[in-house]
Design an enzyme around this catalytic site. Structure first.
Site, PDB file in Angstrom:
ATOM      1  N   GLU A 155      43.244  38.983  26.807  1.00 56.17           N
ATOM      2  CA  GLU A 155      42.977  37.899  27.761  1.00 56.17           C
ATOM      3  C   GLU A 155      44.045  36.810  27.675  1.00 56.17           C
ATOM      4  O   GLU A 155      44.418  36.223  28.690  1.00 56.17           O
ATOM      5  CB  GLU A 155      41.582  37.306  27.542  1.00 56.17           C
ATOM      6  CG  GLU A 155      40.438  38.253  27.899  1.00 56.17           C
ATOM      7  CD  GLU A 155      40.473  38.736  29.351  1.00 56.17           C
ATOM      8  OE1 GLU A 155      41.014  38.033  30.221  1.00 56.17           O
ATOM      9  OE2 GLU A 155      39.970  39.851  29.611  1.00 56.17           O
TER      10      GLU A 155
ATOM     11  N   CYS B 285      42.182  41.365  47.282  1.00 51.10           N
ATOM     12  CA  CYS B 285      42.132  39.973  47.760  1.00 51.10           C
ATOM     13  C   CYS B 285      43.401  39.238  47.313  1.00 51.10           C
ATOM     14  O   CYS B 285      43.356  38.141  46.773  1.00 51.10           O
ATOM     15  CB  CYS B 285      40.863  39.286  47.243  1.00 51.10           C
ATOM     16  SG  CYS B 285      40.419  37.784  48.157  1.00 51.10           S
TER      17      CYS B 285
ATOM     18  N   CYS C   3      41.520  43.159  53.659  1.00 56.93           N
ATOM     19  CA  CYS C   3      40.109  42.862  53.944  1.00 56.93           C
ATOM     20  C   CYS C   3      39.344  44.099  54.410  1.00 56.93           C
ATOM     21  O   CYS C   3      38.143  44.236  54.132  1.00 56.93           O
ATOM     22  CB  CYS C   3      39.999  41.747  54.974  1.00 56.93           C
ATOM     23  SG  CYS C   3      40.745  40.208  54.401  1.00 56.93           S
TER      24      CYS C   3
ATOM     25  N   CYS D 169      37.575  45.801  51.591  1.00 60.74           N
ATOM     26  CA  CYS D 169      36.869  44.963  50.615  1.00 60.74           C
ATOM     27  C   CYS D 169      35.364  45.192  50.659  1.00 60.74           C
ATOM     28  O   CYS D 169      34.758  45.218  51.732  1.00 60.74           O
ATOM     29  CB  CYS D 169      37.173  43.496  50.907  1.00 60.74           C
ATOM     30  SG  CYS D 169      36.335  42.380  49.766  1.00 60.74           S
TER      31      CYS D 169
ATOM     32  N   CYS E 231      32.026  37.862  53.891  1.00 58.99           N
ATOM     33  CA  CYS E 231      33.137  36.933  53.608  1.00 58.99           C
ATOM     34  C   CYS E 231      33.404  36.054  54.831  1.00 58.99           C
ATOM     35  O   CYS E 231      33.737  36.538  55.907  1.00 58.99           O
ATOM     36  CB  CYS E 231      34.389  37.720  53.228  1.00 58.99           C
ATOM     37  SG  CYS E 231      35.824  36.666  52.930  1.00 58.99           S
TER      38      CYS E 231
END
Ligand code: ADE
Length: 343
Positions: free
Chosen positions: A35, A190, A197, A200, A206
Site C-alpha cells: 500500500e 473510471c 463508462c 462500468c 452514475c
C-alpha cells in the site's frame, strides 16, 4: 436495483484484478509495504520493486534491523523517498513499541509515520478484514462522478463529504472484494480521461454518466504553474569511478546519493581543483534533463569532468568514489541513475 457495493462485489471476480503479488497474503507487513509503494505509483511499476524489497526484507524484524541506506537502495527509482524513510522509521517503532506486532485497528495503524487514513484503512481491510472506507485519488474520482459531487476533492469540505459517502456505501460483508473492486474500477474503467463508462458496473446509477459528462468530474483545483529551478550537476570521473555525495536527510532526495552540485557562477574545472584537488583533463556538458517534483520542476545541467588519473582526488566525509557499475546500484534518484547509465 442492487446497491452500489453489491454491484461492485459481483463485478470483481470476473473483471477485477486477482493475481497481484500482495493479494495472495494476509500478512500485514506485506500489505503495508504494497500500500505504501502504491501511493502515487502504478501497479505495473510497483511489482518488481515489491518483489525485490521482500526478497531482501521478508519481515518486519529484518526491515527494522536494516540501515536506511539499504532501504533507500531498494527504493531507488521509485520516487517519493519520504515513503522509504517513513517505512524504515515505522518498522523500528513497531519493533520497539509494539513488540513487533502490526496493530489491527485503523486508528492505530494511522499513527505510524507515512500512513494516512486511506492507506491505514486499506491495510486494515486487506490484512484484517476490517470494515473501513478507503478514499485515495482514484476512489475520489469514482465517487465524485457517481454522485455528481461538484466540489474540488483536494479541498477539505469536499473531501469530508466524500468520506461520508464512502463510509455510507460500505457493505456488511465481502469488504475485501468491495475495496479491491473500487480500486480496480478507479485505476482502470473510471480513468481520469476518457472513462469506459459503457463497461462500468455502476453506469445505471452514475449521475455523471447520465449527464454524459464524466470528464467534468472531479473538478480540479486551478493549477498554478510550477516554479522551476536549475542546477548544474557535476559528474566527476576518474579512472572509471564517479564521485557521489549523500544528500542531507531533510529536503529533496534526503539520504540519497547524488552528484555534487556546482554552485552557480563557478567554473567546473576550477571548482574541482579547489574542492577535491582534482586536475580536470576534459569538460563536457550533456543535454539538460528535466525532473518533476510535486512542487517544482528541476532542470538539471549535467557537466562531465574527467580528472587525469595522476591527479589527487580527496573525497570529503559523506562522499564516495564508486566504480560506475556500483554507482548505478546505489541508493540514487532516477535522474542520477539515468545519467549514470548514459556514461
Ligand atoms: N492501489 C492502492 N492499493 C492497491 C491495491 N491493493 N491493489 C491495486 N491497486 C492499489
Amino acid at each position: 436495483m442492487s446497491t452500489f457495493a453489491t454491484r461492485l462485489i459481483r463485478w470483481q471476480p470476473r473483471h477485477g484484478r486477482h493475481d497481484l503479488p500482495w493479494q495472495a497474503t494476509r500478512d500485514p507487513y506485506r500489505i503495508w509495504l504494497s500500500e505504501v509503494m502504491l501511493q502515487q505509483t502504478r501497479v505495473a511499476t510497483v511489482i518488481p520493486y515489491y518483489r525485490r524489497f521482500l526478497a531482501r526484507f521478508p519481515d518486519l524484524a529484518s526491515l527494522a534491523r536494516a540501515s536506511l541506506d539499504e532501504v533507500l537502495m531498494l527504493w531507488s527509482g521509485l520516487g517519493y523517498y519520504s515513503r522509504a524513510r517513513n517505512l524504515h522509521a515505522a518498522a523500528a517503532m513497531l519493533v520497539e513499541a509494539h513488540g513487533g506486532r502490526f496493530p489491527r485497528e485503523r486508528e492505530a495503524i494511522e499513527t505510524l509515520p507515512g500512513i494516512g487514513r486511506s492507506t491505514a484503512a486499506a491495510i486494515a481491510v486487506f490484512a484484517f478484514g476490517a470494515r473501513e472506507a478507503i478514499l485515495d485519488g482514484n476512489v475520489k474520482r469514482v465517487l465524485a462522478r457517481h454522485f455528481a459531487v461538484r466540489g474540488v476533492p483536494a479541498e477539505k469540505r469536499t473531501e469530508n463529504r466524500l468520506w461520508k459517502i464512502a463510509e455510507a456505501l460500505l457493505p456488511s460483508r465481502n469488504i475485501q472484494s468491495y475495496t479491491q473492486a473500487l480500486m480496480d474500477l478507479g485505476a482502470d474503467l473510471c480513468a481520469r480521461s476518457r472513462p469506459a463508462c459503457g463497461k462500468c458496473p455502476l453506469k445505471k446509477s452514475c449521475r455523471a454518466n447520465a449527464s454524459g459528462n464524466a470528464d467534468a468530474y472531479p473538478r480540479s483545483r486551478p493549477r498554478k504553474a510550477l516554479p522551476a529551478r536549475t542546477t548544474s550537476m557535476l559528474l566527476l570521473l576518474r579512472e572509471g569511478e564517479v564521485l557521489l555525495e549523500k544528500r542531507p536527510p531533510a529536503g529533496i532526495w534526503g539520504g540519497l546519493w547524488c552528484f555534487p552540485e556546482i554552485p552557480s557562477g563557478e567554473d567546473a574545472r576550477d571548482y574541482c581543483f579547489r574542492r577535491w584537488g582534482a586536475r580536470v583533463a576534459g569538460v563536457a556538458q550533456l543535454p539538460p534533463l528535466r525532473h518533476g517534483f510535486t512542487h517544482f520542476t528541476l532542470n538539471i545541467i549535467p557537466v562531465v569532468c574527467r580528472a587525469s588519473p595522476a591527479s589527487s582526488f580527496v573525497s570529503e566525509p559523506g562522499q564516495v568514489s564508486l566504480p560506475l557499475e556500483d554507482a548505478a546500484e546505489a541508493a540514487v534518484p532516477a535522474p542520477v541513475k539515468r545519467l549514470l547509465a548514459g556514461l
